[in-house]
Design an enzyme around this catalytic site. Sequence first.
Site, PDB file in Angstrom:
ATOM      1  N   ARG A 175       1.951  45.378 -16.943  1.00 44.69           N
ATOM      2  CA  ARG A 175       2.022  44.456 -18.087  1.00 44.69           C
ATOM      3  C   ARG A 175       2.225  45.161 -19.421  1.00 44.69           C
ATOM      4  NH1 ARG A 175      -1.133  42.495 -14.209  1.00 44.69           N
ATOM      5  NH2 ARG A 175      -0.786  40.316 -13.632  1.00 44.69           N
ATOM      6  N   HIS A 182       6.247  43.640 -15.038  1.00 47.30           N
ATOM      7  CA  HIS A 182       7.202  44.259 -14.118  1.00 47.30           C
ATOM      8  C   HIS A 182       8.659  44.147 -14.561  1.00 47.30           C
ATOM      9  CE1 HIS A 182       3.886  45.072 -11.580  1.00 47.30           C
ATOM     10  NE2 HIS A 182       3.879  43.993 -10.829  1.00 47.30           N
ATOM     11  N   HIS A 230       6.508  48.705  -5.137  1.00 42.54           N
ATOM     12  CA  HIS A 230       5.470  47.682  -4.995  1.00 42.54           C
ATOM     13  C   HIS A 230       5.216  47.302  -3.528  1.00 42.54           C
ATOM     14  CE1 HIS A 230       2.828  44.542  -6.301  1.00 42.54           C
ATOM     15  NE2 HIS A 230       3.151  44.693  -7.566  1.00 42.54           N
ATOM     16  N   ASP A 275      -7.435  44.973  -9.154  1.00 44.03           N
ATOM     17  CA  ASP A 275      -6.084  44.887  -9.714  1.00 44.03           C
ATOM     18  C   ASP A 275      -6.112  45.745 -10.979  1.00 44.03           C
ATOM     19  OD1 ASP A 275      -3.528  44.232 -10.393  1.00 44.03           O
ATOM     20  OD2 ASP A 275      -3.839  42.071 -10.540  1.00 44.03           O
ATOM     21  N   GLU A 308       0.231  51.347  -6.327  1.00 44.06           N
ATOM     22  CA  GLU A 308       1.402  51.517  -7.188  1.00 44.06           C
ATOM     23  C   GLU A 308       1.168  52.663  -8.161  1.00 44.06           C
ATOM     24  OE1 GLU A 308       1.826  47.650  -9.183  1.00 44.06           O
ATOM     25  OE2 GLU A 308       0.558  46.905  -7.600  1.00 44.06           O
TER      26      GLU A 308
HETATM   27  C1  BGC Z   1      -0.120  43.328 -10.578  1.00 43.76           C
HETATM   28  C2  BGC Z   1      -0.729  42.003 -10.204  1.00 43.76           C
HETATM   29  C3  BGC Z   1       0.379  41.028  -9.897  1.00 43.76           C
HETATM   30  C4  BGC Z   1       1.224  41.620  -8.784  1.00 43.76           C
HETATM   31  C5  BGC Z   1       2.379  40.754  -8.392  1.00 43.76           C
HETATM   32  C6  BGC Z   1       0.675  43.813  -9.422  1.00 43.76           C
HETATM   33  O1  BGC Z   1       1.279  45.031  -9.725  1.00 43.76           O
HETATM   34  O2  BGC Z   1      -1.095  44.273 -10.930  1.00 43.76           O
HETATM   35  O3  BGC Z   1      -1.554  41.508 -11.229  1.00 43.76           O
HETATM   36  O4  BGC Z   1      -0.129  39.781  -9.524  1.00 43.76           O
HETATM   37  O5  BGC Z   1       1.696  42.876  -9.173  1.00 43.76           O
HETATM   38  O6  BGC Z   1       3.136  40.435  -9.452  1.00 43.76           O
END
Ligand code: BGC
Length: 343
Positions: free
Chosen positions: A75, A100, A171, A243, A307
């Site tokens: 983010r 992303h 991812h 997360d 990740e």
């Molecule tokens: C994020 C999550 C998100 C997910 C899918 C992850 O990298 O940290 O918060 O929901 O990606 O978008």
Amino acid sequence: MCGTSYTDGEQAILVHLRNSNGVTATLMDIGATWLSFCAPVQGKDRELLIRANDMDAYLEQEAYLGATVGRFANRIAKGQFSIDGREYQLPINNGENSLHGGELGFDKKRWTIIEQTHSSVTFFLHLHDGEQGYPGNMDVKVRYELTQDNALEIRYEATCDKDCPVNLTNHAYFNLSESSEDGIALKHHLKVEAEYYLPVSETLIPTGELKPVVGTSFDFQKEKEIARDFMSDSDQAIASGYDHCFVFSQKDCDAESIVATLTAPERDLKMHVKTTKPGMQCYTGNFLAGINGYDKSYKNNDGVALETQYFPDAPNQPQWKSRNPLLKAGATYQHKTVYQLEW
Ligand code: BGC
């Protein structure tokens, strides 16, 4: 990926790699995506990634299954940052934030295959100045190599003609178990060489603090089952589970030191992570429910993503200057992450 074609009307191109131990990896040009990772465990091929079943399901999901994520993984608060006094506004696609790389991030692009051998494939992508709000014309290469020592090595390279924040990751979500029972990710054992993690606000933006893991549910310095302290404190409650970004010691960011190890619930397979990146978002698949997967409709916590990346929202957190994700014009972004199997 069979079945339907991509939004450009053409089929996806899949590349299959195999080593002499019977480990296989499949990559796709759409999103430079890692689709499959299989190992022959006790004489039986075991799929280690969760994934969509066909192109329709791939296009529907918003979980970034196995995709290459960029220009900036994770983010950026309110989609805003500034470079040398100039303000940039990215499109908002996750609450009030940019996530992303935006609506049309690297995961949605058809990449070009520029090199292929029996053990490797390199994907290439060109981006225009201003695409998804980011500055500069950028060239990106992602190279996947399946090695004889059972590792998938991912090398990232990017150049840009303007200064631009860059944070590239993969991812993939892992389920190392033979079982795909609901919530299986939580039954895995995890070890992470991180003394600190990044607590987040309600919109999942880091508060700026590097918080010691000791005495918290985030202490994976000794291996533990992910379920053990799952959702046991407010830092996790805010994110519906893990997360969060774990912070590595700079000495370990050499892609040779093991920074994390994920072990199957049955303990018959483990996977080591090595990287040059300063951190790793450990995401326990808290929002996976409803995705049409290859063997089931996924439930939350059916896979865990590890990740490797720069810190989330780093362009807005000057105190992390020593881990600055700003790629200077004319310089080359180069990183490597290794996912190595042992069984
Ligand atoms: C994020 C999550 C998100 C997910 C899918 C992850 O990298 O940290 O918060 O929901 O990606 O978008």
